[in-house]
Design a protein around this motif. Structure first.
Motif, PDB file in Angstrom:
ATOM      1  N   ALA A  25       0.830  -1.204   0.000  1.00  0.00           N
ATOM      2  CA  ALA A  25       0.000   0.000   0.000  1.00  0.00           C
ATOM      3  C   ALA A  25       0.865   1.254   0.000  1.00  0.00           C
ATOM      4  CB  ALA A  25      -0.909   0.004   1.228  1.00  0.00           C
ATOM      5  N   PRO A  26       0.360   2.363  -0.536  1.00  0.00           N
ATOM      6  CA  PRO A  26       1.122   3.617  -0.488  1.00  0.00           C
ATOM      7  C   PRO A  26       1.276   4.110   0.946  1.00  0.00           C
ATOM      8  CG  PRO A  26      -1.104   4.004  -1.300  1.00  0.00           C
ATOM      9  CD  PRO A  26      -0.938   2.526  -1.219  1.00  0.00           C
ATOM     10  N   ILE A  27       2.410   4.704   1.238  1.00  0.00           N
ATOM     11  CA  ILE A  27       2.662   5.294   2.549  1.00  0.00           C
ATOM     12  C   ILE A  27       2.023   6.687   2.558  1.00  0.00           C
ATOM     13  CG2 ILE A  27       4.428   5.968   4.216  1.00  0.00           C
ATOM     14  CD1 ILE A  27       4.281   2.942   3.554  1.00  0.00           C
ATOM     15  N   LEU A  28       0.997   6.862   3.353  1.00  0.00           N
ATOM     16  CA  LEU A  28       0.194   8.083   3.265  1.00  0.00           C
ATOM     17  C   LEU A  28       0.970   9.331   3.652  1.00  0.00           C
ATOM     18  CD1 LEU A  28      -3.267   6.836   4.592  1.00  0.00           C
ATOM     19  CD2 LEU A  28      -2.358   6.854   2.255  1.00  0.00           C
ATOM     20  N   ARG A  29       1.988   9.180   4.488  1.00  0.00           N
ATOM     21  CA  ARG A  29       2.751  10.360   4.906  1.00  0.00           C
ATOM     22  C   ARG A  29       3.803  10.774   3.871  1.00  0.00           C
ATOM     23  NH1 ARG A  29       4.845   6.060   7.740  1.00  0.00           N
ATOM     24  NH2 ARG A  29       7.087   5.680   7.482  1.00  0.00           N
ATOM     25  N   ALA A  30       3.970   9.985   2.814  1.00  0.00           N
ATOM     26  CA  ALA A  30       5.009  10.277   1.822  1.00  0.00           C
ATOM     27  C   ALA A  30       4.739  11.604   1.131  1.00  0.00           C
ATOM     28  CB  ALA A  30       5.073   9.162   0.788  1.00  0.00           C
TER      29      ALA A  30
END
Length: 317
Positions: free
Chosen positions: A106-111
């Motif tokens: 999953a994408p890292i939301l804080r990126a």
């Protein structure tokens, strides 16, 4: 374990060697939503046949259908029997059994930015990443290399982002990759999918350029051909069982032959279903599921591919 019964609503064989399936619920019921980068584990052939994981490429919010693309076996680490069955036997109107979507990519939301790098059929999880990035206004950039005439989802990718660079020449791709990896804002996360050698190359290049491991994420097709390993002894104190796992035999196979019911799906070190607790002994981890911290802890292993690094293991079953 929950199983979905799905109908093959459509098949697309436009790209040679790649079959795209559109799957709907057999009862037209709503399908479970999924996070970007999720895969669907499909039982290929008869029940209890091989189970292969395929990335979902559609919209994950209240999906009316699941869409997966399957590369014909021979150029990836995928189990050949599952690929042949999907390419040669499956037809529109047939039903398949699958486990609900799950994700380890999953994408890292804080990126601050998401840099997506794919080769060949490795583009599939990136499509769902791009759909999500467009929906939520995230900064996502894609580098994609494929063989001439074998580019999957090229038109879809171009419709989802203005920041896609697509290549068929390795030299041009490598040059742009090196430039991109050397010139990203602080807080960028890297996502890589493709053959194992491709993942290793991209990861090594990123590491040489100073990327920390915590910002590099992989999606593998599965553990490739593994050496048979050395025999080792297994003890199960709860049942007083003690036996030898011979070279070329997996721990999972050895446990099953002795009546232990170990949940499993992919049998390739990807899905995480056959995780067993280890209470003694050293482990040679050969899976693609456990994190580095979990492997260092040494208290569990994937029975389908991993083996003992010592002469014996003790399992807490």
């Amino acid at each position: 374990m929950t199983t979905l019964k799905l109908t093959v609503a459509a098949i697309d064989d436009t790209i040679a060697g790649i079959r795209t399936l559109t799957l709907t619920h057999v009862d037209e019921a709503p399908l479970p939503s999924f996070t970007p980068g999720s895969h669907l584990v499909v039982e290929c052939g008869a029940r209890n046949g091989p189970a292969n994981a395929y990335s979902l490429t559609g919209d994950g919010i209240a999906p009316a259908a699941y869409v997966i693309s399957v590369l014909r076996a021979g150029t990836s680490g995928e189990a050949p029997s599952g690929s042949r069955w999907i390419h040669d036997e499956l037809a529109v109107g047939d039903t398949v059994l699958a486990r609900p979507p799950r994700s380890a990519f999953a994408p890292i939301l804080r990126a601050r930015r998401h840099l997506l790098v794919a080769a060949g059929i490795g583009i599939t999880p990136m499509v769902s990443h791009l759909r999500s990035a467009r929906l939520w206004g995230r900064d996502a950039r894609l580098l994609y290399i494929h063989r001439p005439g074998r580019g999957a989802y090229v038109d879809t990718v171009r419709s989802l982002t203005d920041h896609a660079s697509i290549h068929t020449l390795r030299e041009e791709f490598v040059a742009e990759l090196s430039t991109a990896l050397a010139d990203q804002p602080l807080g960028t996360h890297l996502y890589v999918c493709g053959p194992a050698s491709f993942i290793d190359f991209v990861a090594a290049t990123a590491t040489e350029l100073g990327w920390p491991a915590s910002r590099i994420h992989f999606e593998h097709f599965g553990a490739g051909a593994l050496d048979p390993g050395e025999p080792f002894t297994v003890r199960v104190p709860s049942t007083a069982d003690e036996f030898t796992v011979e070279a070329g035999v997996s721990l999972l196979e050895a446990l099953e032959s002795r009546g232990f019911a170990i949940p499993n799906l992919c049998r390739r070190g990807v899905c995480g279903e056959c995780r067993v607790p280890v209470s003694g002994g050293a482990i040679t981890h050969r899976d693609l599921y456990l994190s580095d911290d979990e492997k260092r802890a040494g208290n569990s292993m994937m029975a389908c591919v991993s083996r003992a690094a010592s002469q014996s293991l003790e399992l807490k079953l």
